[in-house]
Design a protein around this motif. Structure first.
Motif: not given
Length: 430
Positions: A366, A138, A173, A171, A177
């Motif tokens: 993603v 991502a 994701e 974001n 991460e």
């Protein structure tokens, strides 16, 4: 005095001295679930607290020692953001927070930094997700959109170091991460300036670049060089000077910061760069060990977050621009030049960039890849307008940057106040 509390884990020796890679020159949230920057224990202070208020708040805090490292030698422009942030945190905490700084990546090589944050060798350092694309898909997806930034030396540096952070923090994701890797991103993405071709002789057209060996880093740069007809080569920046001298490579795809640090501008003094169409970057991030972060009192978290204005401003004012000025001087001294791409090469690069964006849109980095690219394009446009609305000097060309732009021509606090307000403040630990 209370006993000193060492946050760094004992018994871990420093790794052997290593050289920073070009990618290192290149670089936590609580925002609708997109990250984790929850406050630590104890009382905090209000946003906008003065140094005196912070020092008073630290009066009853036990001393804290943190381990970090700089990619450059002590006092270098490359390490300035780290050294200035460290100094600010130490002063504002009235010495209650201190740092042990290792220089020239003496603790962990760039590919090992995230591991070092987890095993206790480091508490805060520059992380490099682009080195491990399978581990950070991502993050890499966002990084590979970076060429949509403006490529000018003043506005471009300001814009390109703002919008990717806005997108990253928003974001889920990307933030997850970092969390999955035991990392709290303070500055998810920072760069060391625009990427360009630095060649042994002028190369501006497809015919000039056809078949020429060009050192690159990352799959996106490799695709761009291939689109220009070049032959991508993997060469450490420390070896570019010798490689150009021996004819192993004809050009380096690098920032001027990397060119100065690697010492290869005299061997490759002909730069090719377009103000609007650029190459993919290889940025890093400024990140904390999650275990360490969560063990800190709230006021310590807040101070280190609030002083990110120092880190963000210094990355541009003390690293990108001084290295650009030094490169401009070296280019002149070595009978070099700054050039734009010819129409055919520019068209090829634009086509490659369009394909790269399509690849990100259709990729699996993603879940909502289309949404990530849309967010990147929207944020990049917004931050271009934000920067243009600031009271900044008229744009200065790369070739005479050292002569036409001096430190102090721009009050960086105008910029850092804006990015802190619009990007970082709402994610401040509380």
């Amino acid at each position: 005095m209370a006993a000193q509390r060492r946050i760094a884990r004992p018994g871990v020796a420093a790794a052997a001295l290593g050289l920073v890679s070009a990618l290192a020159l290149a670089g936590c949230a609580e925002d609708s679930g997109s990250g984790s920057s929850s406050g630590g224990s104890g009382e905090g202070v209000e946003i906008g607290a003065s140094m005196e208020e912070y020092q008073e708040a630290f009066a009853d805090v036990d001393p804290i020692t943190l381990n970090t490292q700089s990619p450059g030698p002590k006092g270098s422009a490359t390490g300035a953001p780290i050294e200035k942030w460290v100094a600010a945190v130490e002063e504002w905490s009235d010495g209650k927070i201190t740092f042990e700084v290792a220089f020239s990546n003496a603790v962990a090589e760039p590919t090992e930094i995230d591991d070092a944050l987890n095993d206790g060798r480091l508490d805060v350092a520059s992380t490099l997700p682009i080195y491990e694309p399978s581990e950070y898909p991502a993050n890499v997806a966002l990084i590979e959109t970076g060429f949509i930034s403006d490529q000018t030396v003043i506005a471009g540096a300001l814009q390109s170091n703002a919008w990717p952070n806005e997108v990253a923090f928003q974001n889920e994701e990307i933030m997850q991460e970092f969390d999955d890797h035991g990392i709290v991103p303070l500055v998810p993405i920072f760069n060391s300036g625009s990427q360009m071709l630095l060649c042994s002789e002028p190369r501006t057209s497809l015919a000039d670049i056809e078949g020429k060996a060009v050192s690159t880093s990352g799959t996106a740069q490799t695709a761009q060089i291939k689109a220009l007809g070049g032959s991508p080569a993997t060469v450490a920046y420390t070896e570019v000077y010798e490689s150009v001298e021996r004819g192993v490579v004809d050009c380096a795809n690098a920032t001027l910061t990397v060119g100065v640090l690697g010492g290869f501008v005299p061997a490759a003094p002909h730069a090719t760069v377009n103000n609007e169409t650029g190459f993919a970057l290889a940025p890093g991030g400024w990140s904390f060990s999650k275990d360490t972060w969560e063990s800190l009192p709230l006021v310590a978290q807040q101070l280190m977050w609030d002083k990110l204005d120092v880190y963000i401003g210094s990355n541009i004012e003390d690293k990108i621009w001084p290295n650009t000025a030094e490169a401009a001087k070296l280019v002149r001294e070595n009978d070099g030049s700054f050039n734009d791409f010819d129409a055919d090469a520019l068209e090829a690069l634009e086509g490659a960039n369009a394909k790269l964006l399509d690849q990100v849109r259709n990729g699996d980095g993603v879940e909502d890849a289309e949404g990530l690219v849309d967010a990147a394009e929207e944020s990049a446009a917004t931050w271009f307008d934000e920067v243009e609305a600031l009271d900044i000097p008229a744009e200065v060309g790369y070739e005479d940057f050292d002569q036409n732009f001096k430190s102090g021509d721009l009050d960086m606090s105008v910029y850092t106040d804006l990015v802190m307000e619009k990007i970082w403040s709402e994610r401040r630990p509380s």
